[in-house]
Design a protein around this motif. Sequence first.
Motif, mmCIF file in Angstrom:
data_model
loop_
_atom_site.group_PDB
_atom_site.id
_atom_site.type_symbol
_atom_site.label_atom_id
_atom_site.label_comp_id
_atom_site.label_asym_id
_atom_site.label_seq_id
_atom_site.Cartn_x
_atom_site.Cartn_y
_atom_site.Cartn_z
ATOM 1 N N THR A 98 1.334 -1.507 0.110
ATOM 2 C CA THR A 98 0.290 -0.042 0.069
ATOM 3 C C THR A 98 0.728 1.590 0.033
ATOM 4 O O THR A 98 2.262 0.939 0.266
ATOM 5 C CB THR A 98 -1.134 0.051 1.669
ATOM 6 O OG1 THR A 98 -0.102 0.291 2.620
ATOM 7 C CG2 THR A 98 -1.969 -0.890 1.172
ATOM 8 N N TYR A 99 0.807 1.877 -0.308
ATOM 9 C CA TYR A 99 1.372 3.906 -0.018
ATOM 10 C C TYR A 99 0.392 4.979 0.608
ATOM 11 O O TYR A 99 -1.501 4.983 0.029
ATOM 12 C CB TYR A 99 1.978 3.519 -1.908
ATOM 13 C CG TYR A 99 0.657 4.245 -2.601
ATOM 14 C CD1 TYR A 99 0.013 5.923 -2.845
ATOM 15 C CD2 TYR A 99 0.278 3.043 -3.678
ATOM 16 C CE1 TYR A 99 -0.569 5.772 -3.742
ATOM 17 C CE2 TYR A 99 -0.710 3.195 -4.609
ATOM 18 C CZ TYR A 99 -1.502 4.591 -4.025
ATOM 19 O OH TYR A 99 -2.665 5.036 -5.325
ATOM 20 N N THR A 100 0.970 5.678 0.999
ATOM 21 C CA THR A 100 0.279 6.717 1.368
ATOM 22 C C THR A 100 0.818 8.343 1.418
ATOM 23 O O THR A 100 1.426 8.351 1.493
ATOM 24 C CB THR A 100 0.373 6.571 3.201
ATOM 25 O OG1 THR A 100 -0.132 5.449 3.579
ATOM 26 C CG2 THR A 100 -0.455 7.569 4.067
ATOM 27 N N MET A 101 0.226 9.129 0.541
ATOM 28 C CA MET A 101 0.263 10.116 0.006
ATOM 29 C C MET A 101 0.189 11.393 1.172
ATOM 30 O O MET A 101 -0.561 11.254 2.017
ATOM 31 C CB MET A 101 -0.055 10.747 -1.062
ATOM 32 C CG MET A 101 -0.254 9.859 -2.446
ATOM 33 S SD MET A 101 -0.564 10.741 -3.645
ATOM 34 C CE MET A 101 -1.711 9.729 -4.407
ATOM 35 N N GLN A 102 1.676 11.587 1.597
ATOM 36 C CA GLN A 102 1.145 12.774 2.705
ATOM 37 C C GLN A 102 0.638 13.788 2.901
ATOM 38 O O GLN A 102 -0.170 14.490 4.360
ATOM 39 C CB GLN A 102 2.770 12.572 3.845
ATOM 40 C CG GLN A 102 3.560 11.885 4.124
ATOM 41 C CD GLN A 102 2.762 10.513 5.004
ATOM 42 O OE1 GLN A 102 2.349 11.021 5.648
ATOM 43 N NE2 GLN A 102 2.739 9.129 4.773
ATOM 44 N N TRP A 103 0.623 14.690 1.698
ATOM 45 C CA TRP A 103 -0.529 15.483 1.393
ATOM 46 C C TRP A 103 -1.628 15.807 1.067
ATOM 47 O O TRP A 103 -2.411 16.470 1.402
ATOM 48 C CB TRP A 103 0.522 16.103 0.463
ATOM 49 C CG TRP A 103 0.267 15.925 -0.483
ATOM 50 C CD1 TRP A 103 -1.212 16.060 -1.656
ATOM 51 C CD2 TRP A 103 1.019 14.727 -1.463
ATOM 52 N NE1 TRP A 103 -0.698 15.344 -3.083
ATOM 53 C CE2 TRP A 103 0.636 14.698 -2.652
ATOM 54 C CE3 TRP A 103 2.607 14.501 -1.053
ATOM 55 C CZ2 TRP A 103 0.971 14.147 -3.553
ATOM 56 C CZ3 TRP A 103 2.926 13.420 -2.363
ATOM 57 C CH2 TRP A 103 2.607 13.128 -3.682
ATOM 58 N N ILE A 104 -1.935 13.804 1.639
ATOM 59 C CA ILE A 104 -3.923 14.413 0.996
ATOM 60 C C ILE A 104 -3.936 13.500 2.329
ATOM 61 O O ILE A 104 -4.899 11.728 1.980
ATOM 62 C CB ILE A 104 -3.716 12.996 0.069
ATOM 63 C CG1 ILE A 104 -3.627 13.532 -1.290
ATOM 64 C CG2 ILE A 104 -5.685 12.679 -0.639
ATOM 65 C CD1 ILE A 104 -3.851 13.051 -2.909
ATOM 66 N N LYS A 105 -4.672 13.515 3.329
ATOM 67 C CA LYS A 105 -5.221 13.177 4.484
ATOM 68 C C LYS A 105 -4.758 11.953 5.034
ATOM 69 O O LYS A 105 -5.660 11.117 5.748
ATOM 70 C CB LYS A 105 -6.397 13.773 4.599
ATOM 71 C CG LYS A 105 -6.929 14.941 4.381
ATOM 72 C CD LYS A 105 -8.434 14.673 4.095
ATOM 73 C CE LYS A 105 -9.706 15.830 3.601
ATOM 74 N NZ LYS A 105 -11.288 15.783 3.512
ATOM 75 N N LYS A 106 -3.495 10.999 4.868
ATOM 76 C CA LYS A 106 -2.970 9.788 5.062
ATOM 77 C C LYS A 106 -4.185 9.120 4.870
ATOM 78 O O LYS A 106 -3.713 8.471 5.398
ATOM 79 C CB LYS A 106 -2.372 10.382 6.654
ATOM 80 C CG LYS A 106 -2.016 11.159 6.815
ATOM 81 C CD LYS A 106 -1.221 11.272 7.769
ATOM 82 C CE LYS A 106 0.302 12.056 8.598
ATOM 83 N NZ LYS A 106 0.884 11.263 9.466
#
Length: 174
Positions: A98-106
């Motif tokens: 999985t991945y999480t973009m830090q700038w999009i509400k995690k």
Amino acid sequence: SETSITPADCDTIETDAGVALDLVNKHRRDGYVFGLFRVVDAYKQHIGNVSVLYLTLDVLETECSVLSGRRWESCEYSDAYSQASNSIQVFGQCKIVTYTMQWIKKTQKLYGFNCTVSPVPPDVLECEDCPVKVEVLEVTEQHKDIAAKALEKYNSQSNHTSHFNVNKVEKVLK
């Protein structure tokens, strides 16, 4: 730039693993919802503003169809030793990224997964005190016809405004 893969934080990984497993179940179209048995391995990688999570999870099949859309935590597990439950416990392992973009509400997103599952071996299910031995059969056209006839009878005897059809026979037990 150079990035490193590090072991994930043990305090938060179970929550992340549960979310990842729900994402996997949402992408599946056949079978039953996988539930989390344990986290085998977990690593994180930070690439710029993106966190990548590599998981290896041991999973158990629940009694909820993936078509129900239910979260794994709200589903019950079948009992491998209970002949009365008419089910065979299925276990396996999922490798999930999985991945999480830090700038999009995690928000955690699914990058990919591969799950390998199999029924509990028959010798593990042997039960001397059980009156009946349960056996998983291969689904045939005859089984689909039996299911269709049963639903046809139900539809004719019920007072529902909607009628039901057999979409797929998932499992046949003898």
